[in-house]
Motif scaffolding. Structure first.
Motif, PDB file in Angstrom:
ATOM      1  N   ALA A   1      28.344  96.353   9.504  1.00 20.87           N
ATOM      2  CA  ALA A   1      27.003  96.731   9.065  1.00 20.87           C
ATOM      3  C   ALA A   1      26.893  96.691   7.546  1.00 20.87           C
ATOM      4  O   ALA A   1      25.855  96.303   6.996  1.00 20.87           O
ATOM      5  N   ASN A   2      27.958  97.074   6.854  1.00 18.71           N
ATOM      6  CA  ASN A   2      27.912  97.100   5.393  1.00 18.71           C
ATOM      7  C   ASN A   2      27.809  95.700   4.799  1.00 18.71           C
ATOM      8  O   ASN A   2      27.303  95.524   3.691  1.00 18.71           O
ATOM      9  N   LYS A   3      28.290  94.684   5.532  1.00 21.47           N
ATOM     10  CA  LYS A   3      28.249  93.310   5.022  1.00 21.47           C
ATOM     11  C   LYS A   3      26.903  92.640   5.283  1.00 21.47           C
ATOM     12  O   LYS A   3      26.574  91.644   4.638  1.00 21.47           O
ATOM     13  N   LEU A   4      26.135  93.158   6.247  1.00 21.82           N
ATOM     14  CA  LEU A   4      24.847  92.545   6.588  1.00 21.82           C
ATOM     15  C   LEU A   4      23.758  93.080   5.668  1.00 21.82           C
ATOM     16  O   LEU A   4      22.924  93.897   6.044  1.00 21.82           O
ATOM     17  N   THR A   5      23.753  92.589   4.441  1.00 22.68           N
ATOM     18  CA  THR A   5      22.868  93.127   3.414  1.00 22.68           C
ATOM     19  C   THR A   5      21.400  93.026   3.799  1.00 22.68           C
ATOM     20  O   THR A   5      20.616  93.962   3.590  1.00 22.68           O
ATOM     21  N   PHE A   6      21.012  91.892   4.383  1.00 20.15           N
ATOM     22  CA  PHE A   6      19.583  91.724   4.726  1.00 20.15           C
ATOM     23  C   PHE A   6      19.162  92.712   5.800  1.00 20.15           C
ATOM     24  O   PHE A   6      18.031  93.205   5.786  1.00 20.15           O
ATOM     25  N   VAL A   7      20.057  93.025   6.751  1.00 16.85           N
ATOM     26  CA  VAL A   7      19.743  94.005   7.785  1.00 16.85           C
ATOM     27  C   VAL A   7      19.649  95.403   7.175  1.00 16.85           C
ATOM     28  O   VAL A   7      18.717  96.168   7.465  1.00 16.85           O
ATOM     29  N   LYS A   8      20.620  95.758   6.316  1.00 17.41           N
ATOM     30  CA  LYS A   8      20.586  97.058   5.646  1.00 17.41           C
ATOM     31  C   LYS A   8      19.300  97.234   4.861  1.00 17.41           C
ATOM     32  O   LYS A   8      18.650  98.282   4.927  1.00 17.41           O
ATOM     33  N   ASN A   9      18.928  96.203   4.106  1.00 18.51           N
ATOM     34  CA  ASN A   9      17.734  96.311   3.266  1.00 18.51           C
ATOM     35  C   ASN A   9      16.466  96.404   4.108  1.00 18.51           C
ATOM     36  O   ASN A   9      15.519  97.110   3.741  1.00 18.51           O
ATOM     37  N   TRP A  10      16.427  95.704   5.253  1.00 23.55           N
ATOM     38  CA  TRP A  10      15.272  95.802   6.131  1.00 23.55           C
ATOM     39  C   TRP A  10      15.154  97.208   6.699  1.00 23.55           C
ATOM     40  O   TRP A  10      14.065  97.795   6.711  1.00 23.55           O
ATOM     41  N   LEU A  11      16.279  97.754   7.182  1.00 20.40           N
ATOM     42  CA  LEU A  11      16.258  99.100   7.735  1.00 20.40           C
ATOM     43  C   LEU A  11      15.832 100.127   6.690  1.00 20.40           C
ATOM     44  O   LEU A  11      15.028 101.015   6.958  1.00 20.40           O
ATOM     45  N   MET A  12      16.382 100.005   5.478  1.00 17.11           N
ATOM     46  CA  MET A  12      16.022 100.946   4.429  1.00 17.11           C
ATOM     47  C   MET A  12      14.561 100.769   4.025  1.00 17.11           C
ATOM     48  O   MET A  12      13.854 101.746   3.739  1.00 17.11           O
ATOM     49  N   GLY A  13      14.080  99.527   4.013  1.00 20.46           N
ATOM     50  CA  GLY A  13      12.673  99.291   3.706  1.00 20.46           C
ATOM     51  C   GLY A  13      11.760  99.925   4.726  1.00 20.46           C
ATOM     52  O   GLY A  13      10.700 100.476   4.381  1.00 20.46           O
ATOM     53  N   GLN A  14      12.146  99.882   6.011  1.00 20.75           N
ATOM     54  CA  GLN A  14      11.355 100.535   7.050  1.00 20.75           C
ATOM     55  C   GLN A  14      11.303 102.044   6.831  1.00 20.75           C
ATOM     56  O   GLN A  14      10.255 102.676   6.979  1.00 20.75           O
ATOM     57  N   ALA A  15      12.465 102.628   6.481  1.00 18.31           N
ATOM     58  CA  ALA A  15      12.508 104.072   6.248  1.00 18.31           C
ATOM     59  C   ALA A  15      11.736 104.459   4.997  1.00 18.31           C
ATOM     60  O   ALA A  15      11.066 105.495   4.955  1.00 18.31           O
ATOM     61  N   LEU A  16      11.800 103.615   3.967  1.00 17.49           N
ATOM     62  CA  LEU A  16      11.203 103.948   2.679  1.00 17.49           C
ATOM     63  C   LEU A  16       9.691 103.788   2.687  1.00 17.49           C
ATOM     64  O   LEU A  16       8.959 104.626   2.155  1.00 17.49           O
ATOM     65  N   ASN A  17       9.207 102.721   3.320  1.00 15.89           N
ATOM     66  CA  ASN A  17       7.793 102.381   3.214  1.00 15.89           C
ATOM     67  C   ASN A  17       6.981 102.636   4.476  1.00 15.89           C
ATOM     68  O   ASN A  17       5.758 102.547   4.453  1.00 15.89           O
ATOM     69  N   GLY A  18       7.637 102.945   5.585  1.00 13.91           N
ATOM     70  CA  GLY A  18       6.914 103.168   6.825  1.00 13.91           C
ATOM     71  C   GLY A  18       7.051 101.987   7.763  1.00 13.91           C
ATOM     72  O   GLY A  18       7.251 100.847   7.340  1.00 13.91           O
ATOM     73  N   ARG A  19       6.921 102.249   9.065  1.00 19.14           N
ATOM     74  CA  ARG A  19       7.191 101.237  10.073  1.00 19.14           C
ATOM     75  C   ARG A  19       5.925 100.618  10.653  1.00 19.14           C
ATOM     76  O   ARG A  19       5.986  99.582  11.284  1.00 19.14           O
ATOM     77  N   GLU A  20       4.783 101.249  10.515  1.00 23.74           N
ATOM     78  CA  GLU A  20       3.553 100.747  11.125  1.00 23.74           C
ATOM     79  C   GLU A  20       2.498 100.537  10.040  1.00 23.74           C
ATOM     80  O   GLU A  20       2.759 100.732   8.861  1.00 23.74           O
ATOM     81  N   ALA A  21       1.305 100.113  10.476  1.00 22.79           N
ATOM     82  CA  ALA A  21       0.206  99.950   9.536  1.00 22.79           C
ATOM     83  C   ALA A  21      -0.018 101.272   8.801  1.00 22.79           C
ATOM     84  O   ALA A  21      -0.223 102.306   9.413  1.00 22.79           O
ATOM     85  N   LEU A  22       0.046 101.218   7.486  1.00 24.95           N
ATOM     86  CA  LEU A  22      -0.025 102.446   6.699  1.00 24.95           C
ATOM     87  C   LEU A  22      -1.464 102.894   6.485  1.00 24.95           C
ATOM     88  O   LEU A  22      -2.366 102.073   6.288  1.00 24.95           O
TER      89      LEU A  22
END
Length: 418
Positions: free
Chosen positions: A387-408
């Motif tokens: 998981a630590n090597k999959l940077t694009f997956v980590k960044n996507w997951l963190m982006g979902q947590a940071l900015n919200g998952r649905e229409a804001l």
């Protein structure tokens, strides 16, 4: 005077656009979002909020990790300046590791081209910043310390009976009165519950080493342990333990407590050298069977509580507030009754699924990292390094947590509300 505490004389049989019950972070944000858009709001709260501030004030027990979406909501409500003049701290990284496997996962704001991954802010600071704006809003009146005796619905209105006052009427009553919501109970809305049989021990500590503006989380045999960066060598802790250890943790001397949490953190920040006030609370997932009825809506902990290991509770509540405000204002602009079930269902459909998804995701993490003798441990050994090597997956997951998952909602976007 705007946003003022009103006298009880003359309240009997009064009519309000909206009555918000509960003036915590989510309730105050809801009242403020409506009042600033011209809705006449009565806000009921137990006691006045302390707006005085000193930089020498000890760190408070309860702290929230605010996402980017929450930051935008608070900025658009005018409350962010009140947080900045008090105390807050941006964190720029998160580091997660496991007691029984060698893998670690690191999330970095730099990797995401973000200035930070969020802010750690004491709950009292957030509430005070919101209440400063409540007091400045002409459309909000505040009533303190009044017991609600009954809640009835008739003639397309909610009728609240207040002790020693009598009845008042409103197009919509909003329950923002916490996990044990009286409004939810009076409305006969049931709960889906799950007892995690865990508690969270919380408070602030000072450590030997700097936290490096990083939030550190370790999964241990007893449950997760986390340091949330509060600045310099000060961190808020979240120590998750079996329920039968709660009184033990609260009964430790400061020296014993410091030793225990130093061990729980694997001495990642060295020794804990100073301990402030601490508290603890049981962990229970709750989800209201319905968020709305005609002339009623629930927000925040009145509608849902969640395992706090990812710090999403207040962020979900603020998104509830912003979504409900938008639904009500849209109905107002269209000359529709905002207390009607058909209007309020839009809010429920918007928020209930997202809240349920986050609840279940947190339970999935809790299950995966529970330290038991099963194949999960075998799976985790390659999982964390991979998981630590999959940077694009980590960044996507963190982006979902940071900015919200649905229409804001509009309040959670970069532009001011119209």
């Amino acid at each position: 005077m705007s946003g003022e505490s009103i006298q009880t004389e003359g309240l009997k049989n009064s009519v309000w656009d909206v009555v918000v019950v509960g003036g915590g972070m989510v309730g105050a944000a809801t009242a403020l979002g409506l009042g600033q858009q011209g809705i006449k709001v009565l806000l009921l709260e137990n006691k006045p909020v302390d707006l005085q501030w000193s930089s020498e004030k000890p760190y408070q027990v309860r702290v929230s990790a605010l996402t980017r979406a929450s930051e935008k909501i608070l900025k658009n409500l005018g409350a962010w300046a009140g947080i900045e003049k008090r105390r807050y701290h941006p964190f720029t990284a998160m580091h997660v590791w496991d007691e029984v496997t060698p893998g670690e996962v690191h999330f970095s704001a730099q990797d995401m081209n973000e200035p930070n991954l969020g802010y750690t802010v004491e709950n009292d600071v957030i509430q005070a910043a919101l209440w400063e704006q409540v007091e400045a809003c002409d459309m909000i009146k505040v009533l303190f310390g009044v017991n609600i005796e009954a809640l009835d619905f008739k003639n397309n209105q909610a009728w609240l009976t207040l002790e020693n006052i009598g009845c008042l009427k409103t197009e919509l009553v909003i329950g923002a009165d916490g996990a044990f919501s009286k409004i939810r109970q009076l409305a006969n809305i049931g709960l889906d519950t799950h007892d995690y049989e865990q508690c969270a021990v919380v408070g602030c500590v000072r450590t030997e080493l700097s936290n490096q503006d990083t939030c550190w989380q370790r999964y241990t045999q007893n449950g997760p342990f986390a340091f949330l960066s509060m600045g310099d060598n000060v961190s808020s802790i979240a120590w998750y333990l079996p329920m039968d250890k709660m009184q033990w943790a609260l009964g430790l001397s400061d020296e014993e407590f410091a030793k225990e949490i130093s061990q729980a953190s694997d001495y990642r920040l060295g020794q804990v050298v100073e301990v402030a006030e601490r508290g603890a609370f049981p962990l229970v997932r709750r989800h209201a069977e319905h968020y709305v009825k005609s002339n009623l809506a629930l927000v925040g902990d009145a509608a849902h509580t969640i395992h706090p290991q990812a710090g999403q509770g207040v962020n979900l509540g603020l998104l509830d507030a912003a979504a409900l405000v938008e639904v009500i204002i849209n109905a107002k602009d269209a000359s529709k009754r905002w207390g009607s079930f058909s209007v309020l269902r839009k809010y429920e459909r918007w928020r209930r699924g997202d809240n349920a998804l986050v609840q279940r995701s947190m339970e999935g993490f809790d299950w995966l990292f529970k330290q038991d003798a099963s194949l999960k441990t075998v799976f985790r050994k390659p999982f964390l390094p991979m998981a630590n090597k999959l940077t694009f997956v980590k960044n996507w997951l963190m982006g979902q947590a940071l900015n919200g998952r649905e229409a804001l909602p509009r309040l959670a976007k970069n532009f001011p509300k119209s």
